[in-house]
Design a protein around this motif. Sequence first.
Motif, PDB file in Angstrom:
ATOM      1  N   ARG A  55      23.815 -36.402 -22.429  1.00 45.73           N
ATOM      2  CA  ARG A  55      24.645 -37.610 -22.513  1.00 45.73           C
ATOM      3  C   ARG A  55      24.391 -38.560 -21.348  1.00 45.73           C
ATOM      4  O   ARG A  55      25.122 -39.515 -21.149  1.00 45.73           O
ATOM      5  CB  ARG A  55      26.114 -37.214 -22.562  1.00 45.73           C
ATOM      6  N   ARG A  56      23.336 -38.319 -20.587  1.00 41.41           N
ATOM      7  CA  ARG A  56      23.001 -39.154 -19.429  1.00 41.41           C
ATOM      8  C   ARG A  56      22.811 -40.613 -19.816  1.00 41.41           C
ATOM      9  O   ARG A  56      23.131 -41.522 -19.057  1.00 41.41           O
ATOM     10  CB  ARG A  56      21.748 -38.600 -18.750  1.00 41.41           C
ATOM     11  N   TRP A  57      22.304 -40.861 -21.022  1.00 39.70           N
ATOM     12  CA  TRP A  57      22.060 -42.235 -21.461  1.00 39.70           C
ATOM     13  C   TRP A  57      23.349 -43.046 -21.463  1.00 39.70           C
ATOM     14  O   TRP A  57      23.332 -44.255 -21.210  1.00 39.70           O
ATOM     15  CB  TRP A  57      21.407 -42.244 -22.841  1.00 39.70           C
ATOM     16  N   GLU A  58      24.493 -42.391 -21.725  1.00 40.06           N
ATOM     17  CA  GLU A  58      25.772 -43.109 -21.728  1.00 40.06           C
ATOM     18  C   GLU A  58      26.141 -43.569 -20.319  1.00 40.06           C
ATOM     19  O   GLU A  58      26.679 -44.664 -20.137  1.00 40.06           O
ATOM     20  CB  GLU A  58      26.875 -42.224 -22.286  1.00 40.06           C
ATOM     21  N   ILE A  59      25.837 -42.749 -19.331  1.00 38.61           N
ATOM     22  CA  ILE A  59      26.096 -43.115 -17.938  1.00 38.61           C
ATOM     23  C   ILE A  59      25.218 -44.297 -17.553  1.00 38.61           C
ATOM     24  O   ILE A  59      25.682 -45.283 -16.973  1.00 38.61           O
ATOM     25  CB  ILE A  59      25.848 -41.918 -17.002  1.00 38.61           C
ATOM     26  N   GLU A  60      23.940 -44.224 -17.915  1.00 39.33           N
ATOM     27  CA  GLU A  60      23.018 -45.311 -17.603  1.00 39.33           C
ATOM     28  C   GLU A  60      23.421 -46.592 -18.327  1.00 39.33           C
ATOM     29  O   GLU A  60      23.341 -47.686 -17.759  1.00 39.33           O
ATOM     30  CB  GLU A  60      21.596 -44.896 -17.961  1.00 39.33           C
ATOM     31  N   GLU A  61      23.867 -46.474 -19.566  1.00 37.72           N
ATOM     32  CA  GLU A  61      24.327 -47.646 -20.316  1.00 37.72           C
ATOM     33  C   GLU A  61      25.553 -48.271 -19.642  1.00 37.72           C
ATOM     34  O   GLU A  61      25.673 -49.495 -19.560  1.00 37.72           O
ATOM     35  CB  GLU A  61      24.671 -47.259 -21.750  1.00 37.72           C
ATOM     36  N   SER A  62      26.440 -47.436 -19.124  1.00 37.21           N
ATOM     37  CA  SER A  62      27.631 -47.948 -18.444  1.00 37.21           C
ATOM     38  C   SER A  62      27.252 -48.769 -17.221  1.00 37.21           C
ATOM     39  O   SER A  62      27.819 -49.839 -16.975  1.00 37.21           O
ATOM     40  CB  SER A  62      28.541 -46.789 -18.039  1.00 37.21           C
ATOM     41  N   PHE A  63      26.276 -48.296 -16.446  1.00 39.32           N
ATOM     42  CA  PHE A  63      25.823 -49.073 -15.290  1.00 39.32           C
ATOM     43  C   PHE A  63      25.197 -50.392 -15.733  1.00 39.32           C
ATOM     44  O   PHE A  63      25.401 -51.432 -15.102  1.00 39.32           O
ATOM     45  CB  PHE A  63      24.842 -48.271 -14.433  1.00 39.32           C
ATOM     46  N   ARG A  64      24.437 -50.371 -16.831  1.00 39.73           N
ATOM     47  CA  ARG A  64      23.844 -51.614 -17.343  1.00 39.73           C
ATOM     48  C   ARG A  64      24.926 -52.604 -17.750  1.00 39.73           C
ATOM     49  O   ARG A  64      24.823 -53.803 -17.475  1.00 39.73           O
ATOM     50  CB  ARG A  64      22.947 -51.307 -18.542  1.00 39.73           C
ATOM     51  N   ILE A  65      25.975 -52.115 -18.411  1.00 31.81           N
ATOM     52  CA  ILE A  65      27.066 -52.997 -18.831  1.00 31.81           C
ATOM     53  C   ILE A  65      27.753 -53.612 -17.623  1.00 31.81           C
ATOM     54  O   ILE A  65      28.016 -54.815 -17.586  1.00 31.81           O
ATOM     55  CB  ILE A  65      28.081 -52.225 -19.710  1.00 31.81           C
ATOM     56  N   ILE A  66      28.036 -52.792 -16.623  1.00 34.52           N
ATOM     57  CA  ILE A  66      28.701 -53.307 -15.419  1.00 34.52           C
ATOM     58  C   ILE A  66      27.832 -54.362 -14.738  1.00 34.52           C
ATOM     59  O   ILE A  66      28.323 -55.404 -14.313  1.00 34.52           O
ATOM     60  CB  ILE A  66      29.049 -52.168 -14.447  1.00 34.52           C
ATOM     61  N   LYS A  67      26.530 -54.109 -14.645  1.00 34.49           N
ATOM     62  CA  LYS A  67      25.646 -55.040 -13.951  1.00 34.49           C
ATOM     63  C   LYS A  67      25.413 -56.324 -14.746  1.00 34.49           C
ATOM     64  O   LYS A  67      25.391 -57.407 -14.172  1.00 34.49           O
ATOM     65  CB  LYS A  67      24.301 -54.378 -13.661  1.00 34.49           C
ATOM     66  N   SER A  68      25.222 -56.199 -16.050  1.00 33.70           N
ATOM     67  CA  SER A  68      24.847 -57.387 -16.822  1.00 33.70           C
ATOM     68  C   SER A  68      26.048 -58.105 -17.428  1.00 33.70           C
ATOM     69  O   SER A  68      26.290 -59.273 -17.132  1.00 33.70           O
ATOM     70  CB  SER A  68      23.847 -57.017 -17.911  1.00 33.70           C
ATOM     71  N   GLU A  69      26.806 -57.432 -18.263  1.00 31.55           N
ATOM     72  CA  GLU A  69      27.908 -58.086 -18.971  1.00 31.55           C
ATOM     73  C   GLU A  69      29.084 -58.429 -18.062  1.00 31.55           C
ATOM     74  O   GLU A  69      29.699 -59.471 -18.210  1.00 31.55           O
ATOM     75  CB  GLU A  69      28.394 -57.209 -20.132  1.00 31.55           C
ATOM     76  N   PHE A  70      29.407 -57.527 -17.138  1.00 33.95           N
ATOM     77  CA  PHE A  70      30.545 -57.768 -16.246  1.00 33.95           C
ATOM     78  C   PHE A  70      30.136 -58.500 -14.974  1.00 33.95           C
ATOM     79  O   PHE A  70      30.956 -58.862 -14.167  1.00 33.95           O
ATOM     80  CB  PHE A  70      31.230 -56.454 -15.883  1.00 33.95           C
ATOM     81  N   LYS A  71      28.837 -58.696 -14.805  1.00 35.75           N
ATOM     82  CA  LYS A  71      28.292 -59.426 -13.650  1.00 35.75           C
ATOM     83  C   LYS A  71      28.891 -58.928 -12.326  1.00 35.75           C
ATOM     84  O   LYS A  71      29.432 -59.691 -11.531  1.00 35.75           O
ATOM     85  CB  LYS A  71      28.489 -60.924 -13.834  1.00 35.75           C
TER      86      LYS A  71
END
Length: 81
Positions: free
Chosen positions: A25-41
């Motif tokens: 389930r590591r991909w979910e952790i990595e996706e969460s970091f991507r969301i925080i960095k990109s969508e939440f700026k």
Amino acid sequence: MYNGFTAVCTTLEDDIADILKVNRRRWEIEESFRIIKSEFKARPVFLQKDERIRAHFLTCFLSLLVYRLLEHELDEKYTVS
């Protein structure tokens, strides 16, 4: 020869099955970091005081939590964008 073979190196002393379960389930952790960095700026942060920096990232984390809860409740029909 090793197509589909995965090696996991860790210092955790948990059960091997538990470690592999988390790793899958590591991909979910990595996706969460991507969301925080990109969508939440989340970055760049133009703050000076430590308390404000912590508050900024707490807000980002709570936003991610709300997003993940909504995603679960809506049967993953919508994306963050």
